[in-house]
Scaffold this active site. Sequence first.
Site: not given
Length: 286
Positions: A14, A17, A21, A133-134, A137, A169
């Site tokens: 999203m 960065l 990422h 991290k997620d 998900q 994050s």
Amino acid sequence: MTSLDETIGLVPTMGALHAGHRSLIDAARHRCAAVVVSIFVNPTQFSPGEDFDRYPKTPDSDLTVCRDAGVDLVFMPALADIYPTAAVTTIHVNGLTDGLCGPFRPGHFDGVATIVAKLFNIVKPDAAFFGEKDFQQLRVVQRMTRDLNLDLEIVPCPTVREPDGLAMSSRNAYLSAPHRLQAAVLHRAMTAAAQGAAAGQLEAAPLIEAVTRHIHDAGPTVVEYVSIVDSMTLEPLTIIDRPARICVAVRIGACRLIDNMEIGGAATGVEPRVTRHSSSAPESGK
Ligand code: AMP
């Protein structure tokens, strides 16, 4: 996965960065001939009242990060490219979305699963890279990929952390200076729990209680959940007798933070693993 010279690796993001990422991009660069980064703040994964309107947007620096990392293509679609008409089709992954963030973010994982499936169909990657991290998900995307026979590999990448342990994050930008200091408690508290489990404390309830107390002791916080779950099914465990994950979600000031860590590795044969970001060259290895 096909041979290296034919492969496309996708890193869905999203934007805004950061080194987390970048570690996904580096992993994709390492494994794939061509790397595509998508940057799209997907409205359907935000609940009403969440931060969709103020989500950090840094397109210029994102493009610099991608250029420096050797990304071949940045896919930065407009809203109308992705949703030319109001979509009436959504993907719902049962079970895995019932707990952890599910009840706190109604519809979130449907939005995630659906946009990820759309990105897979648009980009047609051979592999897609997702951060641990997620963690919920990651499991949702893995399960969707399996259940729908999507023809690509999902590659998990370890969490990249600030030197004090805070998971990187885009939303950390919401933290005031004192809250930023306070936020490091998440990693300290989970690490203490993981050490307790490694020393033989395998009952979940006292570990969860200690982590919750630890977080509250660091300052005013709304603790949404502290949970120890089966690392495949995400079902809550009372005893850590299999590969497990401790997962936390808290609100500190204006920021909702989530984090997770392996726990009980000694009991399950899986060694805990922590990846730190301590310089401009992030670690990406597992
Ligand atoms: P986001 O832009 O926050 O939606 O994240 C895009 C991808 O980057 C997701 O697969 C995240 O799990 C991953 N990611 C975000 N933060 C980190 C981090 N600190 N370490 C590793 N991966 C991350």
